[in-house]
Write a protein that holds these residues in place. Structure first.
Motif, mmCIF file in Angstrom:
data_model
loop_
_atom_site.group_PDB
_atom_site.id
_atom_site.type_symbol
_atom_site.label_atom_id
_atom_site.label_comp_id
_atom_site.label_asym_id
_atom_site.label_seq_id
_atom_site.Cartn_x
_atom_site.Cartn_y
_atom_site.Cartn_z
ATOM 1 N N GLU A 1 -3.413 -1.602 -2.140
ATOM 2 C CA GLU A 1 -4.303 -0.970 -0.963
ATOM 3 C C GLU A 1 -4.893 -2.211 -0.344
ATOM 4 O O GLU A 1 -4.537 -2.465 1.112
ATOM 5 N N SER A 2 -5.566 -2.988 -0.913
ATOM 6 C CA SER A 2 -6.256 -4.040 -0.341
ATOM 7 C C SER A 2 -5.462 -5.081 0.409
ATOM 8 O O SER A 2 -5.478 -5.520 1.495
ATOM 9 N N PHE A 3 -4.291 -5.559 -0.489
ATOM 10 C CA PHE A 3 -3.299 -6.416 -0.044
ATOM 11 C C PHE A 3 -2.474 -5.967 1.286
ATOM 12 O O PHE A 3 -2.510 -6.659 2.286
ATOM 13 N N SER A 4 -2.172 -4.430 1.284
ATOM 14 C CA SER A 4 -1.496 -4.157 2.464
ATOM 15 C C SER A 4 -2.430 -4.102 3.645
ATOM 16 O O SER A 4 -1.935 -4.349 4.730
ATOM 17 N N LYS A 5 -3.743 -3.906 3.463
ATOM 18 C CA LYS A 5 -4.438 -3.976 4.623
ATOM 19 C C LYS A 5 -4.722 -5.539 5.053
ATOM 20 O O LYS A 5 -4.660 -5.719 6.246
ATOM 21 N N ALA A 6 -4.623 -6.584 4.262
ATOM 22 C CA ALA A 6 -4.878 -7.879 4.323
ATOM 23 C C ALA A 6 -3.720 -8.280 5.165
ATOM 24 O O ALA A 6 -3.881 -9.151 6.064
ATOM 25 N N ILE A 7 -2.539 -8.052 5.042
ATOM 26 C CA ILE A 7 -1.380 -8.342 5.527
ATOM 27 C C ILE A 7 -0.955 -7.491 7.010
ATOM 28 O O ILE A 7 -0.303 -8.011 7.726
ATOM 29 N N GLY A 8 -1.832 -6.584 6.929
ATOM 30 C CA GLY A 8 -1.525 -5.641 8.412
ATOM 31 C C GLY A 8 -0.527 -4.949 8.380
ATOM 32 O O GLY A 8 -0.243 -4.317 9.618
ATOM 33 N N LEU A 9 0.317 -4.560 7.435
ATOM 34 C CA LEU A 9 1.267 -3.869 7.270
ATOM 35 C C LEU A 9 1.022 -2.175 6.936
ATOM 36 O O LEU A 9 1.720 -1.373 7.002
ATOM 37 N N GLY A 10 0.094 -2.144 6.180
ATOM 38 C CA GLY A 10 -0.196 -0.880 5.522
ATOM 39 C C GLY A 10 0.902 -0.718 4.266
ATOM 40 O O GLY A 10 1.566 -1.704 3.912
ATOM 41 N N MET A 11 1.251 0.534 4.298
ATOM 42 C CA MET A 11 2.271 0.899 3.164
ATOM 43 C C MET A 11 3.481 1.222 3.922
ATOM 44 O O MET A 11 4.163 2.257 4.080
ATOM 45 N N ARG A 12 3.864 0.066 4.744
ATOM 46 C CA ARG A 12 5.227 0.093 5.179
ATOM 47 C C ARG A 12 6.268 -1.074 4.908
ATOM 48 O O ARG A 12 5.513 -2.227 4.726
ATOM 49 N N MET A 13 7.630 -0.893 5.048
ATOM 50 C CA MET A 13 8.308 -2.041 4.931
ATOM 51 C C MET A 13 8.020 -3.194 5.486
ATOM 52 O O MET A 13 7.617 -3.247 6.854
ATOM 53 N N PRO A 14 8.103 -4.488 4.800
ATOM 54 C CA PRO A 14 8.569 -4.660 3.738
ATOM 55 C C PRO A 14 7.758 -4.392 2.372
ATOM 56 O O PRO A 14 7.761 -4.681 1.166
ATOM 57 N N MET A 15 6.202 -3.893 2.709
ATOM 58 C CA MET A 15 5.463 -3.567 1.776
ATOM 59 C C MET A 15 5.658 -2.303 0.971
ATOM 60 O O MET A 15 5.767 -1.228 1.568
ATOM 61 N N THR A 16 5.768 -2.505 -0.328
ATOM 62 C CA THR A 16 6.128 -1.314 -1.093
ATOM 63 C C THR A 16 5.282 -1.399 -2.390
ATOM 64 O O THR A 16 4.828 -2.761 -2.709
ATOM 65 N N TRP A 17 4.944 -0.480 -3.143
ATOM 66 C CA TRP A 17 4.170 -0.397 -4.385
ATOM 67 C C TRP A 17 4.594 -1.528 -5.560
ATOM 68 O O TRP A 17 3.992 -2.343 -6.070
ATOM 69 N N ARG A 18 5.894 -1.298 -5.828
ATOM 70 C CA ARG A 18 6.605 -2.003 -6.900
ATOM 71 C C ARG A 18 6.819 -3.415 -6.477
ATOM 72 O O ARG A 18 7.005 -4.338 -7.335
ATOM 73 N N ALA A 19 6.985 -3.729 -5.215
ATOM 74 C CA ALA A 19 7.316 -5.219 -4.680
ATOM 75 C C ALA A 19 6.111 -6.082 -4.818
ATOM 76 O O ALA A 19 6.237 -7.459 -4.652
ATOM 77 N N CYS A 20 5.049 -5.375 -4.962
ATOM 78 C CA CYS A 20 3.658 -6.218 -5.095
ATOM 79 C C CYS A 20 3.023 -6.206 -6.431
ATOM 80 O O CYS A 20 2.723 -4.896 -6.929
ATOM 81 N N GLU A 21 2.611 -7.181 -7.238
ATOM 82 C CA GLU A 21 2.408 -6.939 -8.556
ATOM 83 C C GLU A 21 0.950 -7.781 -8.696
ATOM 84 O O GLU A 21 0.772 -8.893 -7.943
ATOM 85 N N ILE A 22 -0.059 -7.135 -9.425
ATOM 86 C CA ILE A 22 -1.355 -7.860 -9.440
ATOM 87 C C ILE A 22 -1.193 -8.104 -10.899
ATOM 88 O O ILE A 22 -1.596 -7.148 -11.946
ATOM 89 N N LEU A 23 -1.106 -9.433 -11.260
ATOM 90 C CA LEU A 23 -1.249 -9.704 -12.738
ATOM 91 C C LEU A 23 -2.289 -10.780 -12.964
ATOM 92 O O LEU A 23 -3.169 -10.904 -12.130
ATOM 93 N N ASN A 24 -2.446 -11.297 -14.350
ATOM 94 C CA ASN A 24 -3.511 -12.020 -14.745
ATOM 95 C C ASN A 24 -2.899 -13.506 -15.068
ATOM 96 O O ASN A 24 -2.031 -13.291 -16.019
ATOM 97 N N HIS A 25 -3.652 -14.578 -14.983
ATOM 98 C CA HIS A 25 -3.373 -15.527 -15.549
ATOM 99 C C HIS A 25 -3.923 -15.752 -17.049
ATOM 100 O O HIS A 25 -4.876 -14.584 -17.275
ATOM 101 N N PRO A 26 -3.544 -16.453 -17.862
ATOM 102 C CA PRO A 26 -4.229 -16.441 -19.286
ATOM 103 C C PRO A 26 -5.726 -16.573 -19.382
ATOM 104 O O PRO A 26 -6.359 -16.068 -20.164
ATOM 105 N N SER A 27 -6.390 -17.166 -18.251
ATOM 106 C CA SER A 27 -7.723 -17.155 -18.011
ATOM 107 C C SER A 27 -8.315 -15.846 -17.624
ATOM 108 O O SER A 27 -9.647 -15.641 -17.888
ATOM 109 N N GLY A 28 -7.619 -14.842 -17.252
ATOM 110 C CA GLY A 28 -8.115 -13.455 -16.661
ATOM 111 C C GLY A 28 -8.050 -13.454 -15.367
ATOM 112 O O GLY A 28 -8.191 -12.385 -14.896
#
Length: 135
Positions: free
Chosen positions: A63-90
């Motif tokens: 949700e935060s990312f979609s707001k920051a890029i100014g698209l909201g949840m509309r194409m090309p922004m989709t839930w599954r196209a954006c992953e929030i992962l962690n580096h080994p450091s956390g």
């Protein structure tokens, strides 16, 4: 670099828990990308509350990312196209896929994300910057 956009979101984990009760894993499958899904399953298997916090934090960060890029949840922004992962450091980071990754790259953007959670809430903050032009 210049700030392109900023997004923030607060997620009530009790609300996410109610959605999971009603919709089961369909909600998690809709929200999480492939790598996130594996982490979610692992954390939930160890302790239900850890899986719930993970799902809520990812929902919030997207949700935060979609707001920051100014698209909201509309194409090309989709839930599954954006992953929030962690580096080994956390440290969390954003991995994009498909049309969203292409759009983001064409705009010359880079993103920074931070997450935090407490017993009933998660919060996320995303800053998107334009990359500096080459000298």
């Amino acid at each position: 670099m210049a700030v392109y956009g900023i997004g923030t979101d607060v997620c009530d984990l009790r609300r996410i828990a109610r959605v999971l009760e009603r919709k089961g894993d369909r909600f998690a499958h809709k929200t999480l990308g492939p790598s996130e899904w594996l982490v979610f399953q692992h954390r939930r298997a160890r302790e239900t509350s850890r899986g719930l916090a993970y799902l809520g934090s990812r929902f919030s960060a997207k949700e935060s990312f979609s707001k920051a890029i100014g698209l909201g949840m509309r194409m090309p922004m989709t839930w599954r196209a954006c992953e929030i992962l962690n580096h080994p450091s956390g440290q969390p980071y954003i991995r994009l896929h498909g049309a969203l990754a292409e759009w983001f790259s064409q705009q010359g953007l880079q993103a920074h994300v931070t997450l935090s959670d407490e017993s009933d809430y998660t919060v996320s903050f995303v800053v998107v910057e334009t990359q500096a032009p080459p000298p």
